[in-house]
Structure formats: structure tokens, C-alpha cells
Design a protein around this motif. Structure first.
Motif, PDB file in Angstrom:
ATOM      1  N   VAL A   6       7.253  -1.369   1.330  1.00 20.53           N
ATOM      2  CA  VAL A   6       5.904  -0.409   2.282  1.00 20.53           C
ATOM      3  C   VAL A   6       6.921   0.109   3.548  1.00 20.53           C
ATOM      4  CG1 VAL A   6       4.122  -0.578   3.677  1.00 20.53           C
ATOM      5  CG2 VAL A   6       4.222  -2.183   1.866  1.00 20.53           C
ATOM      6  N   THR A   7       6.754   1.383   3.495  1.00 21.21           N
ATOM      7  CA  THR A   7       7.083   1.965   4.908  1.00 21.21           C
ATOM      8  C   THR A   7       5.925   2.779   5.590  1.00 21.21           C
ATOM      9  OG1 THR A   7       9.346   2.779   3.586  1.00 21.21           O
ATOM     10  CG2 THR A   7       8.672   3.834   5.781  1.00 21.21           C
ATOM     11  N   ARG A  34      -0.014 -15.806   3.564  1.00 13.97           N
ATOM     12  CA  ARG A  34       0.064 -15.785   2.372  1.00 13.97           C
ATOM     13  C   ARG A  34       1.093 -15.086   1.610  1.00 13.97           C
ATOM     14  NH1 ARG A  34      -4.734 -18.250   0.197  1.00 13.97           N
ATOM     15  NH2 ARG A  34      -4.533 -16.962  -1.618  1.00 13.97           N
ATOM     16  N   VAL A  35       1.906 -14.316   2.321  1.00 14.08           N
ATOM     17  CA  VAL A  35       3.050 -13.474   2.014  1.00 14.08           C
ATOM     18  C   VAL A  35       4.283 -13.741   2.555  1.00 14.08           C
ATOM     19  CG1 VAL A  35       1.404 -11.539   1.394  1.00 14.08           C
ATOM     20  CG2 VAL A  35       2.580 -11.612   3.686  1.00 14.08           C
ATOM     21  N   GLU A  36       5.113 -13.467   1.829  1.00 14.19           N
ATOM     22  CA  GLU A  36       6.549 -13.500   2.424  1.00 14.19           C
ATOM     23  C   GLU A  36       7.007 -12.071   2.633  1.00 14.19           C
ATOM     24  OE1 GLU A  36       8.206 -16.219   3.005  1.00 14.19           O
ATOM     25  OE2 GLU A  36       6.444 -17.439   2.179  1.00 14.19           O
ATOM     26  N   TYR A  37       7.828 -11.626   3.605  1.00 16.77           N
ATOM     27  CA  TYR A  37       8.367 -10.555   3.737  1.00 16.77           C
ATOM     28  C   TYR A  37       9.681 -10.350   4.382  1.00 16.77           C
ATOM     29  CZ  TYR A  37       7.973 -11.512   8.901  1.00 16.77           C
ATOM     30  OH  TYR A  37       8.165 -12.419   9.989  1.00 16.77           O
ATOM     31  N   GLN A  38      10.280  -9.141   4.045  1.00 11.46           N
ATOM     32  CA  GLN A  38      11.705  -8.926   4.431  1.00 11.46           C
ATOM     33  C   GLN A  38      11.895  -7.732   4.932  1.00 11.46           C
ATOM     34  OE1 GLN A  38      14.692  -9.413   1.195  1.00 11.46           O
ATOM     35  NE2 GLN A  38      16.209  -8.850   2.468  1.00 11.46           N
ATOM     36  N   MET A  42      15.267   0.637   5.523  1.00 11.10           N
ATOM     37  CA  MET A  42      14.171   1.797   5.223  1.00 11.10           C
ATOM     38  C   MET A  42      12.978   1.265   4.930  1.00 11.10           C
ATOM     39  SD  MET A  42      16.084   4.100   5.630  1.00 11.10           S
ATOM     40  CE  MET A  42      15.324   5.506   4.924  1.00 11.10           C
ATOM     41  N   GLY A  43      12.518  -0.058   5.054  1.00 11.56           N
ATOM     42  CA  GLY A  43      11.136  -0.350   4.863  1.00 11.56           C
ATOM     43  C   GLY A  43      11.356  -1.741   5.054  1.00 11.56           C
ATOM     44  N   THR A  44      10.067  -2.395   4.300  1.00 11.53           N
ATOM     45  CA  THR A  44       9.774  -3.797   4.487  1.00 11.53           C
ATOM     46  C   THR A  44       9.231  -4.282   3.011  1.00 11.53           C
ATOM     47  OG1 THR A  44       9.318  -3.800   6.857  1.00 11.53           O
ATOM     48  CG2 THR A  44       8.487  -5.755   5.186  1.00 11.53           C
ATOM     49  N   ILE A  45       9.970  -5.247   2.390  1.00  8.10           N
ATOM     50  CA  ILE A  45       9.482  -5.822   1.268  1.00  8.10           C
ATOM     51  C   ILE A  45       8.596  -7.056   1.350  1.00  8.10           C
ATOM     52  CG2 ILE A  45      10.247  -7.037  -0.900  1.00  8.10           C
ATOM     53  CD1 ILE A  45      11.589  -4.123  -0.484  1.00  8.10           C
ATOM     54  N   ILE A  46       7.637  -7.021   0.639  1.00  7.88           N
ATOM     55  CA  ILE A  46       6.543  -8.061   0.738  1.00  7.88           C
ATOM     56  C   ILE A  46       6.303  -8.531  -0.518  1.00  7.88           C
ATOM     57  CG2 ILE A  46       4.175  -8.527   1.514  1.00  7.88           C
ATOM     58  CD1 ILE A  46       3.952  -6.037   3.370  1.00  7.88           C
ATOM     59  N   GLU A  47       6.370  -9.912  -0.664  1.00  7.06           N
ATOM     60  CA  GLU A  47       5.793 -10.710  -1.798  1.00  7.06           C
ATOM     61  C   GLU A  47       4.939 -11.647  -1.618  1.00  7.06           C
ATOM     62  OE1 GLU A  47       9.276 -12.698  -3.877  1.00  7.06           O
ATOM     63  OE2 GLU A  47      10.709 -11.868  -2.098  1.00  7.06           O
ATOM     64  N   GLY A  48       3.987 -11.587  -2.805  1.00  6.93           N
ATOM     65  CA  GLY A  48       2.921 -12.470  -2.802  1.00  6.93           C
ATOM     66  C   GLY A  48       2.079 -12.237  -3.877  1.00  6.93           C
ATOM     67  N   GLU A  49       0.650 -12.561  -3.824  1.00  6.06           N
ATOM     68  CA  GLU A  49      -0.276 -12.091  -4.788  1.00  6.06           C
ATOM     69  C   GLU A  49      -0.643 -10.628  -4.274  1.00  6.06           C
ATOM     70  OE1 GLU A  49      -1.042 -13.637  -7.374  1.00  6.06           O
ATOM     71  OE2 GLU A  49       0.283 -15.449  -6.795  1.00  6.06           O
ATOM     72  N   LYS A  85       7.140 -15.016 -13.494  1.00  7.73           N
ATOM     73  CA  LYS A  85       7.165 -14.984 -12.223  1.00  7.73           C
ATOM     74  C   LYS A  85       8.487 -14.282 -11.584  1.00  7.73           C
ATOM     75  CE  LYS A  85       7.167 -17.944  -8.040  1.00  7.73           C
ATOM     76  NZ  LYS A  85       6.918 -19.560  -7.588  1.00  7.73           N
ATOM     77  N   ALA A  86       8.211 -13.322 -10.464  1.00 11.39           N
ATOM     78  CA  ALA A  86       9.300 -12.435 -10.281  1.00 11.39           C
ATOM     79  C   ALA A  86       9.363 -12.653  -8.716  1.00 11.39           C
ATOM     80  CB  ALA A  86       8.881 -11.036 -10.405  1.00 11.39           C
ATOM     81  N   SER A  87      10.676 -12.371  -8.073  1.00  8.18           N
ATOM     82  CA  SER A  87      10.918 -12.688  -6.688  1.00  8.18           C
ATOM     83  C   SER A  87      11.918 -11.606  -6.413  1.00  8.18           C
ATOM     84  CB  SER A  87      11.337 -14.036  -6.109  1.00  8.18           C
ATOM     85  OG  SER A  87      12.670 -14.335  -6.679  1.00  8.18           O
ATOM     86  N   THR A  88      12.367 -11.273  -5.102  1.00  6.26           N
ATOM     87  CA  THR A  88      13.284 -10.414  -4.924  1.00  6.26           C
ATOM     88  C   THR A  88      14.662 -10.994  -5.102  1.00  6.26           C
ATOM     89  OG1 THR A  88      13.320 -11.176  -2.638  1.00  6.26           O
ATOM     90  CG2 THR A  88      12.097  -8.972  -2.902  1.00  6.26           C
ATOM     91  N   GLU A  89      14.785 -12.191  -4.773  1.00  6.91           N
ATOM     92  CA  GLU A  89      16.022 -13.040  -5.234  1.00  6.91           C
ATOM     93  C   GLU A  89      16.422 -13.121  -6.748  1.00  6.91           C
ATOM     94  OE1 GLU A  89      13.742 -14.803  -3.434  1.00  6.91           O
ATOM     95  OE2 GLU A  89      14.461 -14.585  -1.533  1.00  6.91           O
ATOM     96  N   GLN A  90      15.358 -13.094  -7.540  1.00  3.75           N
ATOM     97  CA  GLN A  90      15.632 -13.125  -8.991  1.00  3.75           C
ATOM     98  C   GLN A  90      15.867 -11.608  -9.404  1.00  3.75           C
ATOM     99  OE1 GLN A  90      12.589 -11.537 -11.168  1.00  3.75           O
ATOM    100  NE2 GLN A  90      14.274 -11.583 -12.571  1.00  3.75           N
ATOM    101  N   LYS A  91      15.334 -10.844  -8.783  1.00  2.88           N
ATOM    102  CA  LYS A  91      15.505  -9.299  -9.350  1.00  2.88           C
ATOM    103  C   LYS A  91      16.950  -8.801  -8.923  1.00  2.88           C
ATOM    104  CE  LYS A  91      12.616  -6.157  -8.988  1.00  2.88           C
ATOM    105  NZ  LYS A  91      11.354  -5.011  -9.052  1.00  2.88           N
ATOM    106  N   ILE A  92      17.374  -9.435  -7.903  1.00  2.00           N
ATOM    107  CA  ILE A  92      18.720  -9.016  -7.210  1.00  2.00           C
ATOM    108  C   ILE A  92      19.752  -9.695  -8.239  1.00  2.00           C
ATOM    109  CG2 ILE A  92      20.522  -9.412  -5.438  1.00  2.00           C
ATOM    110  CD1 ILE A  92      18.005  -8.757  -3.656  1.00  2.00           C
TER     111      ILE A  92
END
Length: 101
Positions: A6-7, A34-38, A42-49, A85-92
Motif C-alpha cells: 500500500v502507498t 490483526r495485521v502485521e506490517y513492514q 516506497m510503501g508499506t507491506i501488510i499481512e493478514g486476513e 499459507k504465504a508470508s513475505t518471508e516465505q516469498k523472499i
């Protein structure tokens, strides 16, 4: 679990710097349990449902308006994977495992 990038960009502000707006958006996200964010450069990554992510995005969309902006543009990219199940860590990690040294 979904991952969104998100930007949020206020338009027509008196200053070209946006870091105060970004900091205020991060403060709002810090209260979302209920979310994790980083934050990225250039923006923010948000993980969750997905529903929880969309609620969080709606809240940060309002931040620039509360801080005096009259117009806001928001860009959203969503990766909503349902087969596992996906996560930013798993994708990287998946990409790094495939990069040849």
C-alpha cells in the motif's frame, strides 16, 4: 493469508516531504492487532486476513485527510493466495533459494 502493498499519497500539501504522513500511518497500523506490517522505502507491506487488511487500509487512507490534505491517492496491490499459507518471508526465501550464486 493475504499480503498487500500500500502507498498512500496526499496531494496538494504545503511541503514536498511526506514522512510525517507516513509516520502517522505507521502509528495507526501499530494499533491494528490483526495485521502485521513492514515499512519499505516506497510503501508499506501488510499481512493478514484480507478483510483485516482492507480495514487497516481504510484507516490509513484517512490519515492525510485528518492532517489537512484535501486529496489522497492510494495504490494497493494484493496477493491473496488460498492454496497454501504465504508470508513475505516465505516469498523472499523462495526467490533467494532459486537465485544462482
Amino acid at each position: 493469508m493475504a499480503i498487500a502493498e500500500v502507498t498512500v499519497v496526499p496531494i496538494g500539501t504545503a511541503d514536498t516531504s511526506l514522512s510525517n504522513y507516513v509516520a502517522d500511518c505507521q502509528d495507526v497500523l501499530a494499533q491494528e492487532e490483526r495485521v502485521e506490517y513492514q515499512l519499505t522505502p516506497m510503501g508499506t507491506i501488510i499481512e493478514g486476513e484480507l478483510d483485516d487488511i482492507l480495514v487497516a487500509i481504510r484507516k490509513i487512507q484517512e490519515v492525510p485527510f485528518v492532517n489537512g490534505a484535501n486529496r489522497v491517492t492510494t495504490n494497493i496491490k494484493i496477493d491473496d493466495r488460498r492454496d497454501k499459507k504465504a508470508s513475505t518471508e516465505q516469498k523472499i526465501k523462495s526467490v533467494k533459494d532459486k537465485v544462482q550464486d
